[in-house]
Each structure stands twice: as structure tokens, then as C-alpha cells.
Design a protein around this motif. Structure first.
Motif, PDB file in Angstrom:
ATOM      1  N   ASN A   2       0.836  -1.184   0.000  1.00 23.57           N
ATOM      2  CA  ASN A   2       0.000   0.000   0.000  1.00 23.57           C
ATOM      3  C   ASN A   2       0.878   1.244   0.000  1.00 23.57           C
ATOM      4  O   ASN A   2       1.747   1.404   0.851  1.00 23.57           O
ATOM      5  N   THR A   3       0.672   2.149  -0.961  1.00 29.62           N
ATOM      6  CA  THR A   3       1.505   3.339  -1.075  1.00 29.62           C
ATOM      7  C   THR A   3       0.841   4.586  -0.499  1.00 29.62           C
ATOM      8  O   THR A   3       1.406   5.658  -0.589  1.00 29.62           O
ATOM      9  N   ALA A   4      -0.347   4.459   0.085  1.00 33.64           N
ATOM     10  CA  ALA A   4      -1.021   5.616   0.662  1.00 33.64           C
ATOM     11  C   ALA A   4      -0.266   6.096   1.898  1.00 33.64           C
ATOM     12  O   ALA A   4       0.252   5.302   2.669  1.00 33.64           O
ATOM     13  N   VAL A   5      -0.198   7.404   2.056  1.00 30.56           N
ATOM     14  CA  VAL A   5       0.463   7.998   3.214  1.00 30.56           C
ATOM     15  C   VAL A   5      -0.438   7.834   4.431  1.00 30.56           C
ATOM     16  O   VAL A   5      -1.625   8.137   4.380  1.00 30.56           O
ATOM     17  N   LYS A   6       0.125   7.335   5.507  1.00 29.20           N
ATOM     18  CA  LYS A   6      -0.609   7.145   6.765  1.00 29.20           C
ATOM     19  C   LYS A   6      -0.336   8.336   7.675  1.00 29.20           C
ATOM     20  O   LYS A   6       0.813   8.697   7.916  1.00 29.20           O
ATOM     21  N   GLN A   7      -1.390   8.921   8.182  1.00 25.90           N
ATOM     22  CA  GLN A   7      -1.291  10.097   9.035  1.00 25.90           C
ATOM     23  C   GLN A   7      -1.414   9.706  10.507  1.00 25.90           C
ATOM     24  O   GLN A   7      -2.288   8.919  10.874  1.00 25.90           O
ATOM     25  N   LYS A   8      -0.549  10.282  11.348  1.00 23.81           N
ATOM     26  CA  LYS A   8      -0.615  10.029  12.787  1.00 23.81           C
ATOM     27  C   LYS A   8      -1.931  10.503  13.379  1.00 23.81           C
ATOM     28  O   LYS A   8      -2.519   9.819  14.212  1.00 23.81           O
ATOM     29  N   ALA A   9      -2.385  11.667  12.956  1.00 24.51           N
ATOM     30  CA  ALA A   9      -3.624  12.202  13.509  1.00 24.51           C
ATOM     31  C   ALA A   9      -4.807  11.299  13.187  1.00 24.51           C
ATOM     32  O   ALA A   9      -5.668  11.060  14.037  1.00 24.51           O
ATOM     33  N   PRO A  88       7.643   9.737  17.310  1.00 22.67           N
ATOM     34  CA  PRO A  88       8.360  10.757  16.531  1.00 22.67           C
ATOM     35  C   PRO A  88       8.075  10.602  15.030  1.00 22.67           C
ATOM     36  O   PRO A  88       7.906   9.488  14.524  1.00 22.67           O
ATOM     37  N   ASP A  89       8.045  11.738  14.335  1.00 26.33           N
ATOM     38  CA  ASP A  89       7.705  11.735  12.911  1.00 26.33           C
ATOM     39  C   ASP A  89       8.625  10.845  12.082  1.00 26.33           C
ATOM     40  O   ASP A  89       8.170  10.143  11.185  1.00 26.33           O
ATOM     41  N   GLU A  90       9.922  10.880  12.381  1.00 30.30           N
ATOM     42  CA  GLU A  90      10.864  10.070  11.607  1.00 30.30           C
ATOM     43  C   GLU A  90      10.569   8.582  11.773  1.00 30.30           C
ATOM     44  O   GLU A  90      10.594   7.822  10.812  1.00 30.30           O
ATOM     45  N   ARG A  91      10.303   8.192  13.003  1.00 34.32           N
ATOM     46  CA  ARG A  91       9.993   6.783  13.260  1.00 34.32           C
ATOM     47  C   ARG A  91       8.663   6.401  12.618  1.00 34.32           C
ATOM     48  O   ARG A  91       8.512   5.308  12.081  1.00 34.32           O
ATOM     49  N   TRP A  92       7.672   7.292  12.688  1.00 30.69           N
ATOM     50  CA  TRP A  92       6.367   7.045  12.063  1.00 30.69           C
ATOM     51  C   TRP A  92       6.524   6.819  10.569  1.00 30.69           C
ATOM     52  O   TRP A  92       5.991   5.865  10.009  1.00 30.69           O
ATOM     53  N   ASN A  93       7.241   7.725   9.927  1.00 30.09           N
ATOM     54  CA  ASN A  93       7.431   7.611   8.478  1.00 30.09           C
ATOM     55  C   ASN A  93       8.204   6.347   8.111  1.00 30.09           C
ATOM     56  O   ASN A  93       7.898   5.693   7.114  1.00 30.09           O
ATOM     57  N   ALA A  98       6.925   3.854   4.584  1.00 32.65           N
ATOM     58  CA  ALA A  98       8.047   3.306   3.810  1.00 32.65           C
ATOM     59  C   ALA A  98       9.211   4.296   3.693  1.00 32.65           C
ATOM     60  O   ALA A  98       9.831   4.413   2.654  1.00 32.65           O
ATOM     61  N   GLY A  99       9.450   5.029   4.778  1.00 37.83           N
ATOM     62  CA  GLY A  99      10.584   5.932   4.804  1.00 37.83           C
ATOM     63  C   GLY A  99      10.374   7.261   4.112  1.00 37.83           C
ATOM     64  O   GLY A  99      11.247   8.108   4.137  1.00 37.83           O
ATOM     65  N   ARG A 100       9.220   7.463   3.466  1.00 40.57           N
ATOM     66  CA  ARG A 100       8.956   8.743   2.802  1.00 40.57           C
ATOM     67  C   ARG A 100       8.608   9.798   3.835  1.00 40.57           C
ATOM     68  O   ARG A 100       7.904   9.525   4.794  1.00 40.57           O
ATOM     69  N   ALA A 101       9.074  10.993   3.628  1.00 39.08           N
ATOM     70  CA  ALA A 101       8.700  12.098   4.504  1.00 39.08           C
ATOM     71  C   ALA A 101       7.280  12.513   4.172  1.00 39.08           C
ATOM     72  O   ALA A 101       6.903  12.614   3.013  1.00 39.08           O
TER      73      ALA A 101
END
Length: 142
Positions: A2-9, A88-93, A98-101
Motif C-alpha cells: 500500500n503506497t497511501a500515506v498514513k497520518q498520525k492524527a 516521533p515523525d521520523e519513526r512514524w514515516n 516506507a521511509g517517505r517524509a
């Protein structure tokens, strides 16, 4: 994959509003996530216990057993929301994107975490108090 960006919120709010049914886990991991499928059954059993207590009163022993399952499910879901919102955002991404900002929407996650802490703490205290009260009342009745 899945390439969709996952949001923390989004994950935090799903844990808050529908976490007892595993919605936050389905959002993050998809429908093959085994942990997500463990949420609905104890939640539904806890709701049956709540219904039994409303219908039959506080002396229904099956309700005593089933009702804490609802509290445990709620606390587990909200704990997940707290962990996701504070990651943390870096760990979340790295873990979910998949490492994308990606822009993760900071204040939405923080407000969700605050509500998760408040509601989760209340649910945890209520579950412990209810279970302890029922246990000690059962000891007196013997």
C-alpha cells in the motif's frame, strides 16, 4: 504494498473513536492484521455484559465477567492511540510510510492524544473499581 500515506492524527482519532473495533489497526496494517481482529469480540461481549446489567441489574454474575472486557478493549485501543500520536515523525514515516517524509498534522494528533489519555484513564479507573467492587461483594455474600 500500500503506497497511501498514513497520518498520525488519523490513526490517533481512529483509535479514539473506533479503536474498540480495531479501526486504527485496520487503517495502519490492513484487514490481514490479526491484532485488529482481536478487538471486536471482547468489545461485543462487553456490550452484552452492559446490556445484561441494564436489563437484569447488578446481581447478574455473567455481566460481572463480561463488562470488564469492554473496559479492557477501550483501554487497549486508547493506549494504541497514545503511542501512535506521540511517536516521533521520523519513526512514524519509517514504520508506516516506507521511509517517505510526509506531513503528519501535529495538533490533530496532540489533541487526540490528550483525549485518549483523559478517556483512557477514566475507563481504566472505572474498570478496576467495578471489578474490585464486584469481587469484594462476592466475597461478602459467601
Amino acid at each position: 504494498m500500500n503506497t497511501a500515506v498514513k497520518q498520525k492524527a488519523v490513526a490517533t482519532w481512529l483509535a479514539l473513536l473506533g479503536g474498540v473495533f480495531g479501526l486504527h489497526r485496520f487503517y495502519l496494517h490492513g484487514f490481514k492484521d490479526r491484532w485488529a481482529w482481536l478487538f471486536p469480540l471482547p468489545t461485543l461481549l462487553g456490550l452484552v455484559g452492559l446490556q445484561r446489567m441494564n436489563a437484569l441489574g447488578q446481581d447478574d454474575r455473567l455481566a460481572w465477567v463480561l463488562l470488564p472486557l469492554l473496559g479492557i478493549s477501550l483501554v487497549a485501543a486508547l493506549l494504541g492511540g497514545i503511542v501512535y500520536g506521540l511517536m516521533p515523525d521520523e519513526r512514524w514515516n519509517a514504520r508506516f510510510n516506507a521511509g517517505r517524509a510526509a506531513e503528519l498534522g501535529g495538533w490533530g494528533a496532540i489533541i487526540g492524544v490528550i483525549l485518549c489519555v483523559f478517556i483512557g484513564g477514566t475507563a481504566l479507573m472505572a474498570t478496576i473499581a467495578f471489578s474490585a467492587q464486584r469481587y469484594f461483594e462476592a466475597q461478602i455474600d459467601q
